[in-house]
Motif scaffolding. Structure first.
Motif, mmCIF file in Angstrom:
data_model
loop_
_atom_site.group_PDB
_atom_site.id
_atom_site.type_symbol
_atom_site.label_atom_id
_atom_site.label_comp_id
_atom_site.label_asym_id
_atom_site.label_seq_id
_atom_site.Cartn_x
_atom_site.Cartn_y
_atom_site.Cartn_z
ATOM 1 N N CYS B 339 0.869 -1.174 0.000
ATOM 2 C CA CYS B 339 0.000 0.000 0.000
ATOM 3 C C CYS B 339 0.907 1.227 0.000
ATOM 4 O O CYS B 339 1.811 1.323 0.832
ATOM 5 N N VAL B 340 0.674 2.117 -0.935
ATOM 6 C CA VAL B 340 1.551 3.289 -1.091
ATOM 7 C C VAL B 340 0.702 4.566 -1.078
ATOM 8 O O VAL B 340 -0.518 4.512 -1.293
ATOM 9 N N PRO B 341 1.347 5.709 -0.845
ATOM 10 C CA PRO B 341 0.603 6.970 -0.968
ATOM 11 C C PRO B 341 -0.001 7.039 -2.368
ATOM 12 O O PRO B 341 0.626 6.602 -3.341
ATOM 13 N N ILE B 342 -1.181 7.590 -2.456
ATOM 14 C CA ILE B 342 -1.940 7.544 -3.703
ATOM 15 C C ILE B 342 -1.152 8.172 -4.868
ATOM 16 O O ILE B 342 -1.231 7.700 -6.011
ATOM 17 N N SER B 343 -0.348 9.168 -4.561
ATOM 18 C CA SER B 343 0.427 9.840 -5.624
ATOM 19 C C SER B 343 1.489 8.924 -6.225
ATOM 20 O O SER B 343 2.006 9.193 -7.301
ATOM 21 N N ASP B 371 -7.339 3.042 -2.043
ATOM 22 C CA ASP B 371 -6.497 3.208 -0.852
ATOM 23 C C ASP B 371 -5.015 3.175 -1.192
ATOM 24 O O ASP B 371 -4.175 3.233 -0.302
ATOM 25 N N ASN B 373 -3.668 0.470 -2.413
ATOM 26 C CA ASN B 373 -3.367 -0.901 -1.979
ATOM 27 C C ASN B 373 -3.595 -1.870 -3.134
ATOM 28 O O ASN B 373 -4.645 -1.841 -3.764
ATOM 29 N N GLY B 406 7.289 5.475 0.614
ATOM 30 C CA GLY B 406 6.586 6.002 1.788
ATOM 31 C C GLY B 406 5.386 5.175 2.185
ATOM 32 O O GLY B 406 4.539 5.640 2.961
ATOM 33 N N GLY B 407 5.305 3.944 1.699
ATOM 34 C CA GLY B 407 4.146 3.100 1.984
ATOM 35 C C GLY B 407 4.438 2.013 3.005
ATOM 36 O O GLY B 407 5.350 2.143 3.820
ATOM 37 N N THR B 408 3.679 0.948 2.912
ATOM 38 C CA THR B 408 3.748 -0.125 3.902
ATOM 39 C C THR B 408 3.771 -1.482 3.200
ATOM 40 O O THR B 408 3.238 -1.634 2.094
ATOM 41 N N ILE B 409 4.381 -2.469 3.867
ATOM 42 C CA ILE B 409 4.518 -3.806 3.292
ATOM 43 C C ILE B 409 3.196 -4.567 3.276
ATOM 44 O O ILE B 409 3.056 -5.545 2.559
ATOM 45 N N THR B 410 2.232 -4.112 4.055
ATOM 46 C CA THR B 410 0.923 -4.775 4.045
ATOM 47 C C THR B 410 -0.201 -3.792 4.329
ATOM 48 O O THR B 410 -0.225 -3.141 5.373
ATOM 49 N N GLY B 411 -1.114 -3.680 3.382
ATOM 50 C CA GLY B 411 -2.251 -2.787 3.548
ATOM 51 C C GLY B 411 -3.362 -3.399 4.379
ATOM 52 O O GLY B 411 -4.076 -2.699 5.081
#
Lengths: 454, 454
Positions: B339-343, B371, B373, B406-411
């Motif tokens: 899951c990453v920032p939408i941009s 999201d 994701n 700037g995201g996460t390994i799991t949404g």
């Protein structure tokens, strides 16, 4: 030994450590009835690295550390009740980054909400959480603040998405990410938000921004009785009308506002409301709300059409606390802050009103009723033990009523010293668990000792 | 000693404890590539008191305890990797209370989201969080699940407002309140949500309900390339269009869905979308979205006008995971979930697509792009070490890309066993803090040992 520590701190801070009596005294005040409690020293860090060094030194010497933002908290959260060092974040007040596309910003904790919104003015974005006082973002995070706009935009819980925190031993950690959601482990961001400086010091925060609304309408209406005013709010929430603000003031609050702000509202219970959206949706919302108010016997709206009028209206509302204090010279307040399920709101407000009516104290009632949250500002002479005792008795009855109705003892002010004795009633064994977490994260108990946890 | 413990447990549970091989085997499976891992025994408690007794006995004997809801998690969260007892909550599946006026419900953790919505059918309310699988509410809370509707209604983080939890030593606590907000101490609800059974067992939960929408529209449109499809999503989110669902499927996912569900979508990247609201707002949203899709060169919409058509559409989407698995016989999946920032979404999807194109593995991409994701379903032969290794390599690259952006390994899938090795990269020292909290709350490390924390 303490003097050695202060010498070390002064060296790390290149002199930005003070023990001057006037600055200590100034940092020992609170907005409410707590006696002045100056710290032993005040530090003014400018970087995360300095905050980390501060914590390492204080950890080594066992010096209590209390964080200070703008000093606007209401339950004594910033009072250095165990002495030690107060860390004033006013010099860490920068906006580090605004990400327009993702609608978030990275800021330092010392920035105030008004300053942040000035910086955002030309971006089309805003930070909407508005507790009234011009609080610092860090302080707002630490008390899980909310205020007038939470009914639409959420509280600090929903609007802080990531943190940089310095832990008790000086270690620096980061929580959260810039993604809109994550399932990667314990939600440490939410653990720190609302922890009142007892688990770590915030040195950087990522906050959610929202679009500045295309259209805003604000209005005021009055009711003959408290009951129908609150019932109108409940109906509004239950139909899902997305109010941006919906504030209740009882007749006594209105009286105080009239005197303090030179207004001329009829001495009746009032709702102050605001709608945000597109021109079309705001018009639709206004019409629906008008029908509800009419159904409950409310007056016609008085509109604050122009931007200046709206500012004047919400300034009045924000000054209501001081307006209440001004009702009686030399007075201080025992501030209450209960929040109940929306279906129980009328019951809670009316019983509270009756309680205060039966007491010798004055206690205007007002609040963010769209969330089920309201305050009685119980006016007491701070030198009169009997009055303070009576104020606390009324506050205690309100809190017990909130719990009996499935609510909470504090919707937005937090615990600090003022509500600690009520924590076992609200949380039972879960309060002990909070204490266990505190002990694990701050085994020397140097972070805001004496607050919030057992 | 262990046998003594199982005798005690069997007595507390009045026989609802099994060690039969078939039941153990059945509880040792997972939806993804993890090898079967049966527990030593399975308990079927019916009350909180029984769960508390179970934990007291297991605590005394040091027996590992793993919670089991519907077994639909994707990172091995329910696998009893250290042996011991598996607690199956399927018999604690009741709706205890629905509070229409406050739009919340108190439920037991074993109820599935579909069963809850069947119970709510005539109330005008719904529980919208929808991870696709018919997961249990307790399991969804424990993995901080979300799915197709989170873009509008939030994840389990936003929709669980209170819990009853049995701690490692059998103590029963309650977190949260029924008020819409609270500032009363640490946010323990948020600490347990997403903790994957490592901090306590949920025995009761209060969840937020939402009004069933007056109008629903669902539609499908296709694009020639991935880039414009994702750019259209970004534009939609950035203008603040309140989509109820906005799902992306790449051409390979569409191919799988066609084969598995007998659909006939063109083999191109697609968006599946849904709008909820009043007739007027849905019409407005559809029009605005149509303009955006047109701007990015998307096809005209294919509408799912009737309720049955919508059900068929979302069933196809929900079965997409199995559709992907069916592309190749005997295959299992290494499931990814960044899951990453939408941009950063277009960049993340396109680079992932290129990575997979350069690999011998198949990996359809699809996800909850509103999201930020998305998932690549990396198809591997579970008996082929080299394929599993290649799947893990691709998954690792995706995770690193998410972090770099700037995201996460799991949404939404959580950590379990599958993503544990990535936790230090995402959290650094904050992962150690998670471990400290775990150690404080479960010093004997009996709650889902080996998962999530160091």
């Amino acid at each position: 030994m303490i003097d050695t520590a202060y010498t070390e701190l002064s060296s790390v801070l290149e002199g930005r450590l003070t023990r001057s009596k006037s600055e200590l005294d100034q940092h020992g005040l609170s907005e409410t009835w707590f006696p002045p409690t100056p710290p032993e020293a005040v530090a003014y860090p400018e970087t995360t690295a300095e905050v980390s060094e501060i914590m390492k030194i204080c950890h080594a010497h066992g010096i209590p550390v209390t964080a200070f933002g703008a000093g606007t908290s209401l339950e004594g959260q910033t009072l250095a009740t165990s002495g030690g060092l107060l860390v004033d974040f006013s010099r860490m007040n920068q906006v580090l980054r605004v990400n327009d596309a993702d609608m978030d910003a990275v800021v330092q904790p010392g920035i105030t909400r008004e300053a942040l919104n000035v910086e955002l003015r030309n971006t089309g974005l805003m930070f909407p959480v508005d507790p009234g006082a011009n609080a610092s973002l860090g302080g707002m995070a630490m008390t899980r603040a909310s205020g007038t706009t939470a009914v639409k935009y959420g509280t600090m819980k929903e609007n802080v998405t990531g943190l940089e925190v310095v832990l008790a031993d000086g270690k620096i950690i980061r929580t959260g990410s810039r993604a809109r959601k994550s399932a990667a482990g314990y939600d440490l961001t939410s653990l720190f938000v609302g922890s009142e400086g007892t688990l770590g010091l915030i040195t950087e925060m990522t906050v959610r921004l929202h679009g500045q609304p295309e259209a805003i309408s604000a209005a005021v209406c009055s009711f003959e009785e408290i009951g129908p005013a609150v019932e109108a709010v409940i109906a509004t929430i239950q139909v899902g009308l997305p109010m941006a603000r919906i504030e209740f003031l009882d007749a006594e609050s209105v009286h105080a506002v009239n005197l303090y702000s030179g207004a001329n509202f009829p001495l009746k219970p009032h709702l102050f409301v605001e709608f945000h959206g597109s021109e079309a949706t705001v018009a639709e919302q206004v019409e629906m709300f008008g029908e509800i108010v009419h159904d409950f016997g409310g007056s016609d709206f008085e509109w604050a059409a122009k931007s200046e009028d709206r500012t004047a209206l919400w300034t009045m509302r924000h000054h209501a606390y001081w307006a209440c204090l001004a009702l009686r010279k030399g007075t201080k307040a025992v501030v209450t802050d209960i929040c109940v399920p929306i279906s129980k709101l009328a019951e809670a407000v009316e019983q509270t009103r009756a309680d205060i009516a039966a007491s010798p104290l004055h206690g205007p009632i007002l609040g963010h009723v769209g969330d089920g949250n309201f305050h009685a500002i119980l006016l007491v002479d701070p030198n009169d033990e009997a009055e303070i005792k009576e104020g606390k008795r009324l506050a205690h009855r309100m809190a017990e009523r909130a719990l009996a109705l499935g609510g909470t003892i504090t919707g937005e002010h937090g615990i600090g010293m003022g509500k600690k004795s009520l924590m076992p009633e609200e949380h039972g064994a879960a309060w002990d668990l909070m204490g266990q977490i505190k002990a694990a994260m701050d085994p020397k108990n140097i972070l805001n000792p004496g607050k919030l946890v057992p």
